[in-house]
Structure formats: C-alpha cells, structure tokens
Design an enzyme around this catalytic site. Sequence first.
Site, PDB file in Angstrom:
ATOM      1  N   TYR A   1      -4.706   2.826   7.855  1.00 48.62           N
ATOM      2  CA  TYR A   1      -5.994   1.991   7.928  1.00 48.62           C
ATOM      3  C   TYR A   1      -6.678   2.295   9.074  1.00 48.62           C
ATOM      4  CZ  TYR A   1      -2.162  -0.948   5.632  1.00 48.62           C
ATOM      5  OH  TYR A   1      -1.466  -1.467   4.657  1.00 48.62           O
TER       6      TYR A   1
ATOM      7  N   VAL B   1       1.374  -3.817   3.635  1.00 49.80           N
ATOM      8  CA  VAL B   1       1.104  -5.126   4.470  1.00 49.80           C
ATOM      9  C   VAL B   1       2.134  -5.890   4.237  1.00 49.80           C
ATOM     10  CG1 VAL B   1      -1.490  -5.305   4.596  1.00 49.80           C
ATOM     11  CG2 VAL B   1      -0.169  -6.230   2.428  1.00 49.80           C
TER      12      VAL B   1
ATOM     13  N   TYR C   1      -3.366  -2.393 -10.653  1.00 54.17           N
ATOM     14  CA  TYR C   1      -3.267  -2.452  -9.083  1.00 54.17           C
ATOM     15  C   TYR C   1      -2.375  -3.174  -8.716  1.00 54.17           C
ATOM     16  CZ  TYR C   1      -4.917  -2.325  -4.292  1.00 54.17           C
ATOM     17  OH  TYR C   1      -4.784  -2.429  -2.967  1.00 54.17           O
TER      18      TYR C   1
ATOM     19  N   SER D   1       0.833  -1.316  -0.137  1.00 53.61           N
ATOM     20  CA  SER D   1       0.060  -0.015  -0.040  1.00 53.61           C
ATOM     21  C   SER D   1       0.700   1.263   0.015  1.00 53.61           C
ATOM     22  CB  SER D   1      -1.127   0.187   1.276  1.00 53.61           C
ATOM     23  OG  SER D   1      -2.090  -0.487   0.801  1.00 53.61           O
TER      24      SER D   1
ATOM     25  N   LYS E   1       0.617   3.283  -3.126  1.00 52.91           N
ATOM     26  CA  LYS E   1      -0.380   4.215  -3.322  1.00 52.91           C
ATOM     27  C   LYS E   1      -0.053   5.809  -3.492  1.00 52.91           C
ATOM     28  CE  LYS E   1      -3.803   0.839  -1.607  1.00 52.91           C
ATOM     29  NZ  LYS E   1      -4.274   0.173  -0.442  1.00 52.91           N
TER      30      LYS E   1
HETATM   31  N1  GLU Z   1      -2.213  -5.176  -2.491  1.00 55.37           N
HETATM   32  C1  GLU Z   1      -2.793  -4.928  -1.014  1.00 55.37           C
HETATM   33  C2  GLU Z   1      -4.302  -5.415  -1.064  1.00 55.37           C
HETATM   34  O1  GLU Z   1      -5.140  -4.764  -1.891  1.00 55.37           O
HETATM   35  C3  GLU Z   1      -2.354  -3.648  -0.410  1.00 55.37           C
HETATM   36  C4  GLU Z   1      -2.743  -3.790   1.125  1.00 55.37           C
HETATM   37  C5  GLU Z   1      -1.926  -2.971   2.004  1.00 55.37           C
HETATM   38  O2  GLU Z   1      -0.752  -2.918   2.004  1.00 55.37           O
HETATM   39  O3  GLU Z   1      -2.674  -2.179   2.778  1.00 55.37           O
HETATM   40  O4  GLU Z   1      -4.990  -6.031  -0.233  1.00 55.37           O
END
Ligand code: GLU
Length: 313
Positions: free
Chosen positions: A249, A267, A197, A72, A75
């Site tokens: 989160y 994650v 993605y 993430s 992003k």
């Molecule tokens: N590729 C992970 C997902 O979509 C990213 C989640 C993350 O790192 O928060 O679940």
Amino acid sequence: MSEIDYQRILTSIHRRLGSEGATEEDVRSGDVAAYIPELACVNPDQFGMSLQCLDGSVHSVGDADVPFSVQSIAKVPALLLALTIDPDEVWERMDVEPSGNAFNSLFQLEYEQGVPRNPLINAGALVLCDVLISALKRPLEELYAFVHALSGDMSVSWNERVARSERASSHRNAALVNLMKSFGNIHNEPDEVLDLYVRLCAMEMTCTQLACTFGLLANEGRTLHDGKALAPGVMVQRVNAVMQTCGFYDEAGEFAFRVGLPGKSGVGGGIVAIHPRYYSVAVWSPRLNERGNSFLGMRALELLTAEIGHTIF
Ligand code: GLU
C-alpha cells in the site's frame, strides 16, 4: 547463508511476538480489518510463520498451518497468470509506479484517466481479472488451477462466505471498476469482473502453503515443490520489482527500509516476502496497523532479516 539455523530464529521470533508468553513486544496493537464483515470474525491473536528454503527445507512456528484469507496477496498469482497469457496487454493497461495512496483510491484513478498505478492496488487487480475473463474459458477454475500448480496443493480454494461478504460491501471496488469502464480500460461487464475479483481475494491459505506458492519468485521461476519452470526469469525479476515498490500500500518504503525484501501484504493480516536465491517466507497475524499491514507481521519480518543479517540491499 546455508549454515543459518532458521528454525531457531523463527522460534525466537515466535517467543517474542506470539500472544502466549510474549514479553518484549506489544502484541495486541492494531485491529483486524472490519470493512469486509466476515474478516472481523477471526481470532485476532493468532500468529504463524513459515519459511521455505530452496533446498526444500520448511521451518514453521505457531499457527503456520491455520488457513486465513490472503486477500491482496492473491493479486500476485493473478498477475503471474495474466503475464503468462499476454504481458504486453498487461503493461499497456497499467503502470508500475507506487501509488503513494490508499489501495482503493478513486481520485488518483480519475486523474490518471482510468490507468491503475500498478497491478497490486485494487484497480490494477480488477484490470487483471478483466484480462483473465477475456482470455480464459473458465477464468475462476483456471486461476485456481494455476495456484494449484504454484503451490503443489490441490486443496487451495476460496472461502465463499468471505467472497459474498466482500461482494455485498464492494461499493468502492464497484466505483473503481465502473470508472475504468468509462475510460475503456475494462472490457467485460463490471459485475463479472467484481465476481472474479472477490473470489480471488477470498483465497484461503496457510503460511506453509503461501511460502511454497511464492517459492518460484525466489527460485528463478521454478516451483519449490516440483521444480517446474512456471515463469521465465525476466518475469520473476519484474514481479519482484513490483512487489518491492508497490507491495505494501502506501507503506512500501517503510517495508523496504525495515525488512529489505520484496513482498506483498493483505488485509487478512498475511505478508509474504522472498529473498531471491535463498528463501520464501510467510507470516500471519490479523491485527493491522493504520496503513492496513499486519502489525506483528512487519515486526516479525524485520526481526528475521535483522537476525539473518542479509537483505536484498
Ligand atoms: N479484497 C480487498 C479489497 O478489495 C483486498 C484488500 C487488500 O488486501 O489489500 O478491499
């Protein structure tokens, strides 16, 4: 803060939290993410940290030069690139509020008619990918070219095994993108959006590369490696505000309380945080707490700002 001995502070954090010889902390708490099968294969006891100051000095400890899956955290570069292309469209298609829910929550998205709460939860990043696909001829290549410009490192890439592993188990992200498509907030084919993605999230970097990549957010939009202005100051302020409120989160409040810096976690066990006008720091330890943030990464950054005695507050 120029007289601060960052290397000494990082070395003492490493002594305390690195798995070899750690004494005071429970360094084996938490588990690696296993819902993406390939992520479960990493050695959970690695620990690295790298801090880069605006004067170009780099301070590192432990596994700071071992590449890991940033997930993430990627992003944020996607957000920066999409904002460079069309900020109005980005903010029309998503909000800037903390979600207070899991990063892949479906019910909130349905309740809010396909408009993601923010760009750093999965739904928001899926819309960012959709924006990039619509605007760019070769979205994947151009996205990574942008990351090369941010990091100054042409070797940064994605791990195709991790991408395929996530793609094969992307049922929930597929649900998110299809739900948004039904509300008209995805313009391209859901499969195409998911393909981009997972290759965004499968980006691999070391702590050293990551700290440098995020350096422009500490440096008013100028990269640390060549001083190029890649983002206007107002964009940097907004991205930092979104990281502060939405980067962890449903634990963003806890991170603000304990660490006091804007940042983003993934994650894969990485966390990057920045102190505007001072430094950018990345830490990696794959074991996650129950909210999905690196257990030791949170602790390491808490020790860092406590020792320095400065947060953005
Ligand atoms: N590729 C992970 C997902 O979509 C990213 C989640 C993350 O790192 O928060 O679940």
